[in-house]
Each structure stands twice: as C-alpha cells, then as structure tokens.
Design a protein around this motif. Structure first.
Motif, PDB file in Angstrom:
ATOM      1  N   SER B  24       0.830  -1.201   0.000  1.00 59.54           N
ATOM      2  CA  SER B  24       0.000   0.000   0.000  1.00 59.54           C
ATOM      3  C   SER B  24       0.863   1.248   0.000  1.00 59.54           C
ATOM      4  N   SER B  25       0.310   2.320  -0.564  1.00 57.13           N
ATOM      5  CA  SER B  25       1.028   3.593  -0.559  1.00 57.13           C
ATOM      6  C   SER B  25       0.629   4.447   0.639  1.00 57.13           C
ATOM      7  N   LYS B  26      -0.314   3.949   1.443  1.00 49.94           N
ATOM      8  CA  LYS B  26      -0.816   4.725   2.577  1.00 49.94           C
ATOM      9  C   LYS B  26      -0.452   4.048   3.888  1.00 49.94           C
ATOM     10  N   ALA B  27      -0.396   4.833   4.946  1.00 49.43           N
ATOM     11  CA  ALA B  27      -0.131   4.293   6.276  1.00 49.43           C
ATOM     12  C   ALA B  27      -1.325   3.459   6.726  1.00 49.43           C
ATOM     13  N   LEU B  28      -1.073   2.238   7.092  1.00 49.17           N
ATOM     14  CA  LEU B  28      -2.150   1.296   7.383  1.00 49.17           C
ATOM     15  C   LEU B  28      -2.340   1.071   8.875  1.00 49.17           C
ATOM     16  N   TYR B  29      -3.586   0.827   9.235  1.00 45.60           N
ATOM     17  CA  TYR B  29      -3.905   0.419  10.597  1.00 45.60           C
ATOM     18  C   TYR B  29      -3.926  -1.096  10.710  1.00 45.60           C
ATOM     19  N   SER B  30      -4.435  -1.743   9.683  1.00 46.32           N
ATOM     20  CA  SER B  30      -4.483  -3.196   9.693  1.00 46.32           C
ATOM     21  C   SER B  30      -4.563  -3.728   8.275  1.00 46.32           C
ATOM     22  N   VAL B  31      -4.261  -5.015   8.152  1.00 43.87           N
ATOM     23  CA  VAL B  31      -4.409  -5.721   6.880  1.00 43.87           C
ATOM     24  C   VAL B  31      -5.219  -6.980   7.140  1.00 43.87           C
ATOM     25  N   HIS B  32      -6.221  -7.202   6.294  1.00 41.46           N
ATOM     26  CA  HIS B  32      -7.076  -8.383   6.406  1.00 41.46           C
ATOM     27  C   HIS B  32      -6.849  -9.240   5.178  1.00 41.46           C
ATOM     28  N   TRP B  33      -6.781 -10.538   5.365  1.00 43.89           N
ATOM     29  CA  TRP B  33      -6.628 -11.458   4.240  1.00 43.89           C
ATOM     30  C   TRP B  33      -7.877 -12.326   4.102  1.00 43.89           C
ATOM     31  N   TYR B  34      -8.353 -12.461   2.864  1.00 44.52           N
ATOM     32  CA  TYR B  34      -9.530 -13.267   2.556  1.00 44.52           C
ATOM     33  C   TYR B  34      -9.207 -14.199   1.393  1.00 44.52           C
ATOM     34  N   ARG B  35      -9.902 -15.315   1.356  1.00 44.79           N
ATOM     35  CA  ARG B  35      -9.861 -16.209   0.205  1.00 44.79           C
ATOM     36  C   ARG B  35     -11.286 -16.336  -0.335  1.00 44.79           C
ATOM     37  N   GLN B  36     -11.404 -16.263  -1.644  1.00 45.45           N
ATOM     38  CA  GLN B  36     -12.721 -16.363  -2.280  1.00 45.45           C
ATOM     39  C   GLN B  36     -12.681 -17.419  -3.377  1.00 45.45           C
ATOM     40  N   LYS B  37     -13.591 -18.366  -3.289  1.00 43.47           N
ATOM     41  CA  LYS B  37     -13.734 -19.347  -4.352  1.00 43.47           C
ATOM     42  C   LYS B  37     -14.836 -18.861  -5.278  1.00 43.47           C
ATOM     43  N   HIS B  38     -14.785 -19.345  -6.509  1.00 45.60           N
ATOM     44  CA  HIS B  38     -15.692 -18.862  -7.545  1.00 45.60           C
ATOM     45  C   HIS B  38     -17.148 -18.979  -7.110  1.00 45.60           C
ATOM     46  N   GLY B  39     -17.861 -17.863  -7.162  1.00 45.55           N
ATOM     47  CA  GLY B  39     -19.282 -17.868  -6.845  1.00 45.55           C
ATOM     48  C   GLY B  39     -19.596 -17.922  -5.360  1.00 45.55           C
ATOM     49  N   GLU B  40     -18.569 -17.806  -4.537  1.00 45.80           N
ATOM     50  CA  GLU B  40     -18.794 -17.894  -3.099  1.00 45.80           C
ATOM     51  C   GLU B  40     -18.403 -16.593  -2.405  1.00 45.80           C
ATOM     52  N   ALA B  41     -18.753 -16.511  -1.134  1.00 46.36           N
ATOM     53  CA  ALA B  41     -18.394 -15.342  -0.338  1.00 46.36           C
ATOM     54  C   ALA B  41     -16.909 -15.356  -0.001  1.00 46.36           C
ATOM     55  N   PRO B  42     -16.303 -14.182   0.123  1.00 49.79           N
ATOM     56  CA  PRO B  42     -14.925 -14.153   0.647  1.00 49.79           C
ATOM     57  C   PRO B  42     -14.898 -14.713   2.061  1.00 49.79           C
ATOM     58  N   PHE B  64       3.202  -8.454   8.625  1.00 44.34           N
ATOM     59  CA  PHE B  64       2.854  -7.082   8.285  1.00 44.34           C
ATOM     60  C   PHE B  64       4.031  -6.196   8.645  1.00 44.34           C
ATOM     61  N   ASN B  65       4.639  -5.606   7.634  1.00 39.47           N
ATOM     62  CA  ASN B  65       5.745  -4.680   7.843  1.00 39.47           C
ATOM     63  C   ASN B  65       5.181  -3.265   7.811  1.00 39.47           C
ATOM     64  N   GLU B  66       5.025  -2.706   9.006  1.00 38.34           N
ATOM     65  CA  GLU B  66       4.373  -1.400   9.132  1.00 38.34           C
ATOM     66  C   GLU B  66       5.166  -0.292   8.448  1.00 38.34           C
ATOM     67  N   LYS B  67       6.496  -0.397   8.519  1.00 35.24           N
ATOM     68  CA  LYS B  67       7.333   0.666   7.939  1.00 35.24           C
ATOM     69  C   LYS B  67       7.200   0.699   6.431  1.00 35.24           C
ATOM     70  N   LYS B  68       7.098  -0.472   5.836  1.00 31.23           N
ATOM     71  CA  LYS B  68       6.997  -0.537   4.375  1.00 31.23           C
ATOM     72  C   LYS B  68       5.553  -0.583   3.899  1.00 31.23           C
ATOM     73  N   GLN B  69       4.591  -0.663   4.819  1.00 26.16           N
ATOM     74  CA  GLN B  69       3.162  -0.783   4.463  1.00 26.16           C
ATOM     75  C   GLN B  69       2.946  -1.982   3.548  1.00 26.16           C
ATOM     76  N   GLN B  70       3.570  -3.066   3.921  1.00 28.29           N
ATOM     77  CA  GLN B  70       3.469  -4.291   3.130  1.00 28.29           C
ATOM     78  C   GLN B  70       3.053  -5.464   4.011  1.00 28.29           C
ATOM     79  N   SER B  71       2.299  -6.351   3.416  1.00 28.63           N
ATOM     80  CA  SER B  71       1.942  -7.590   4.100  1.00 28.63           C
ATOM     81  C   SER B  71       2.185  -8.749   3.150  1.00 28.63           C
ATOM     82  N   SER B  72       2.554  -9.869   3.709  1.00 30.49           N
ATOM     83  CA  SER B  72       2.764 -11.068   2.900  1.00 30.49           C
ATOM     84  C   SER B  72       2.002 -12.227   3.521  1.00 30.49           C
TER      85      SER B  72
END
Lengths: 112, 111
Positions: B24-42, B64-72
């Motif tokens: 992200s290019s913005k300062a983040l408070y949190s990162v959420h990860w979701y998985r979505q299968k075809h035709g289903e809810a995340p 979550f690397n807060e300094k880099k605003q990156q999550s893996s």
C-alpha cells in the motif's frame, strides 16, 4: 442467524428498472458494509452503517444508489434506474465493530 | 488508493509453498486477508494490526511490515483446498474497518 444472508442470490433487471437488494447480518453485529465486486476484481466499498446510522457513503457511485438500515439490523441497498454498468456482485458484510468481517454470498445483478 | 498484490496468478503443485504480497502507498492500521472461491463469499483468513506482527493459521501465516506498508501471506505445503482468489484488504486509521481490497491473486493448486 448463523451467517450473513443476502437475497435474492441472482437478479436480472431491465435497464431503467429499480432494484432492492437485502442483507440480513449476523445477529448482534453493529457494523454493516456494502461492497460492489465486478468480475475479476476485488470488492469495492460502497457504504457503511453502525447500527442504524449510515456513517460513510463515500463509495456509492451515484445518487441512484441508496442504502438504509432503519432498525439497525436488516439493510437494503436500492438502485434506481439501473444501467448496464451496475451489473456486478453486491456483497454485504457485518462485524461486531472492529476486526473480522463476515461476508454474505452476494447478489449477482445483471442489467440487460 | 487500491493496494497492489503480486503475483496476479500462481499455479502450484500440491505440497508446494507460495507467497502472496500486498503493498500500500498509505499508512495502514491493519491488513485483512480473505480467500474467495468462484461464486462464493470471501472467507476471512486473518487480520494483522500495525506493529509488524506475524500470525499463523495452520499452514497459512502472514506478516505485516508497518514501515513498508506491506503484508505477505505465506502458504506452506499447499493443499487442493487452497485454490481460489486471495485478497488483501487494507484499513486506514480511523476508518472503522472500511476495507480497500487489492485486485487479488488467483491461486490454483494441482495434483
């Protein structure tokens, strides 16, 4: 309920027709979100309620889109005079306030 | 602004590992990860709050690397059931859990 329930699952509307999409959140969840998901894209934020108050509607694409949650539970997303570009999956999510949000299966709207 | 996910798509053989990145290019408070299968809810996988924490969920973990605003997101010893599209959702401070989702990473696990 056990999960977030949305109805109808599928809706075909003729261009210019009004539609109403319903969301039943998980019981007790104060926060409710509407997202729009185009084919092959991630969900895009439309609007957010905390109880019955609509605190953020910055994502609504035009004044043809209107959402309400009058009693702080069930929510309705209304789209007036539908256009082809409104075709998408409309997702509803609810949460206790912060943290994990639970999504419904969505309503697939096709405007013909 | 929409977070950028990479790769856009990945094909794995069962048992292989994968890493999905979200930036992200913005300062983040949190990162959420979701998985979505075809035709289903995340489906919610995990949430990471600022502070550089790392969380794990069975064979799926994230950092979550807060300094880099990156999550893996790390998927180890992948299973067929891991197939789907993975989205990161980023939350800015003071936005009450409003998420901005990335474009997604399509993951296919084969035999």
């Amino acid at each position: 309920g056990a999960g977030v329930s949305q109805s109808p699952r599928y809706k075909v509307a003729k261009r210019g027709q009004d539609v109403a999409l319903r969301c039943d959140p998980i019981s007790g969840h104060v926060s409710l979100f509407w997202y729009q998901q185009a084919l092959g894209q991630g969900p895009e934020f439309l609007t957010y309620f905390q109880n019955e108050a609509q605190l953020d509607k910055s994502g609504l694409p035009s004044d043809r889109f209107f959402a309400e949650r009058p009693e702080g539970s069930v929510s309705t997303l209304k789209i007036q005079r539908t256009q082809q570009e409104d075709s998408a999956v409309y997702l509803c999510a609810s949460s206790r306030g912060t943290g994990q949000a639970f999504f419904g299966q969505g309503t697939r709207l096709t405007v013909v | 602004q929409q977070p950028v996910q990479s790769p856009q798509a990945v094909i794995l053989r069962e048992g292989e590992d994968a890493v999905i990145n979200c930036s992200s290019s913005k300062a983040l408070y949190s990162v959420h990860w979701y998985r979505q299968k075809h035709g289903e809810a995340p489906v919610f996988l995990m949430i990471l709050l600022k502070g550089g924490e790392q969380k794990g969920h069975e064979k799926i973990s994230a950092s979550f690397n807060e300094k880099k605003q990156q999550s893996s997101l790390y998927l180890t010893a992948s299973q067929l059931s891991y197939s789907g599209t993975y989205f990161c959702g980023t939350e800015l401070a003071g936005t009450a859990s409003k998420l901005t989702f990335g474009t997604g990473t399509r993951l296919q696990v084969t035999l």
